[in-house]
Write an enzyme that holds these catalytic residues in place. Sequence first.
Site, mmCIF file in Angstrom:
data_model
loop_
_atom_site.group_PDB
_atom_site.id
_atom_site.type_symbol
_atom_site.label_atom_id
_atom_site.label_comp_id
_atom_site.label_asym_id
_atom_site.label_seq_id
_atom_site.Cartn_x
_atom_site.Cartn_y
_atom_site.Cartn_z
ATOM 1 N N LEU A 1 0.889 -1.050 0.051
ATOM 2 C CA LEU A 1 -0.017 -0.115 -0.081
ATOM 3 C C LEU A 1 0.839 1.265 -0.033
ATOM 4 C CD1 LEU A 1 -3.037 -0.533 2.459
ATOM 5 C CD2 LEU A 1 -3.229 -0.368 0.093
ATOM 6 N N ASP A 2 0.666 2.289 -0.841
ATOM 7 C CA ASP A 2 1.108 3.539 -0.831
ATOM 8 C C ASP A 2 1.307 4.189 0.346
ATOM 9 O OD1 ASP A 2 2.091 3.144 -3.624
ATOM 10 O OD2 ASP A 2 0.402 3.949 -4.593
ATOM 11 N N PRO A 3 2.133 4.916 0.743
ATOM 12 C CA PRO A 3 2.001 5.834 2.037
ATOM 13 C C PRO A 3 0.812 6.400 2.129
ATOM 14 C CG PRO A 3 4.204 5.876 1.163
ATOM 15 C CD PRO A 3 3.547 5.405 0.196
ATOM 16 N N LEU A 4 0.212 7.067 0.933
ATOM 17 C CA LEU A 4 -1.069 8.035 1.112
ATOM 18 C C LEU A 4 -2.247 7.180 1.135
ATOM 19 C CD1 LEU A 4 -0.175 10.730 -1.471
ATOM 20 C CD2 LEU A 4 0.057 10.899 0.986
ATOM 21 N N ALA A 5 -2.073 5.662 1.004
ATOM 22 C CA ALA A 5 -3.505 4.820 1.126
ATOM 23 C C ALA A 5 -3.260 4.374 2.557
ATOM 24 C CB ALA A 5 -3.053 3.848 0.102
#
Length: 295
Positions: A37-41
């Site tokens: 998961l990306d940091p912004l997710a």
Amino acid sequence: MLGVVNLDKPVGPTSHDMVDLLRRLSGMRRIGHAGTLDPLASGVLPILIGAATRFSDDLTGGQKRYEAVIRLGIRSATDDSQGPLEPVAPPPDLATASTALASFIGTFEQLPPTFSARKSGGVIAHRAARAGREVEVRARRVTVHSIELLGSEQGDGWLDLRCDIRCGAGTYIRSIARDVGDRLGCGGHLHALRRTEAAGLTIEGASAPARLEELAAAGRLDEAILPVGPLLHLPEVRLDAEGAGRFLHGSGVPMRGATGAGRHAVFGDGGLLGIGILRDGVLEPRTVIEPPGAA
């Protein structure tokens, strides 16, 4: 310890940060995750404990579900809100935007974001892109099973589509947001993302990092560790002690009268042993948990 933690990753930390958290709480080094998961997710991040890391590919490859906010009217260099952002053109009306969004249901070739964890020429794409080097990413075949529009919000020069997306492994929601905007000629990017299902785990059963901290402090972290077997979603084969020994040491196990060829989750008296391929009456090991005493 062996199993899977259904972790609710918050916005901000990386997936590897969450692996480090579980290493600290459990005192174990052999920990991984299934599906970055990306940091912004935020949302469901399956954390694999101990020998469960051997089943990473099996747990990563299933269907996933997301709640996404796609913002039309603004393009992003990263295809998400990290930017930099660039206004393109006023978005169309909601009906037109909804029709364009629905056109991405099905199986098609998708170009991953330039800023992604995929490798290009042996280098992780986002690292090369941030270093200013040209990045070549190749399209890959993905499947989007369904897209449901949950709501919308209009702003000055932008339109948000909040939607529920079910998709196969390898699908980038950022790419869907970008491509919807490009198809409409107004630009678009992924404004927010929350994964609500992965590897058969759902957000309703996920534990936030603070909860895992509490359990570890009370010596009850094992309460958050789920068995791997049910998450493999494979037919099961159970072996006696002799058969289990052969399987764990890499030998085929004759299965008299066995039916149903293909991949099976293999169990012994002590629980999950691994994954085997049943073919012509013989169970051949494919993914195996180490036998006792193995290094």
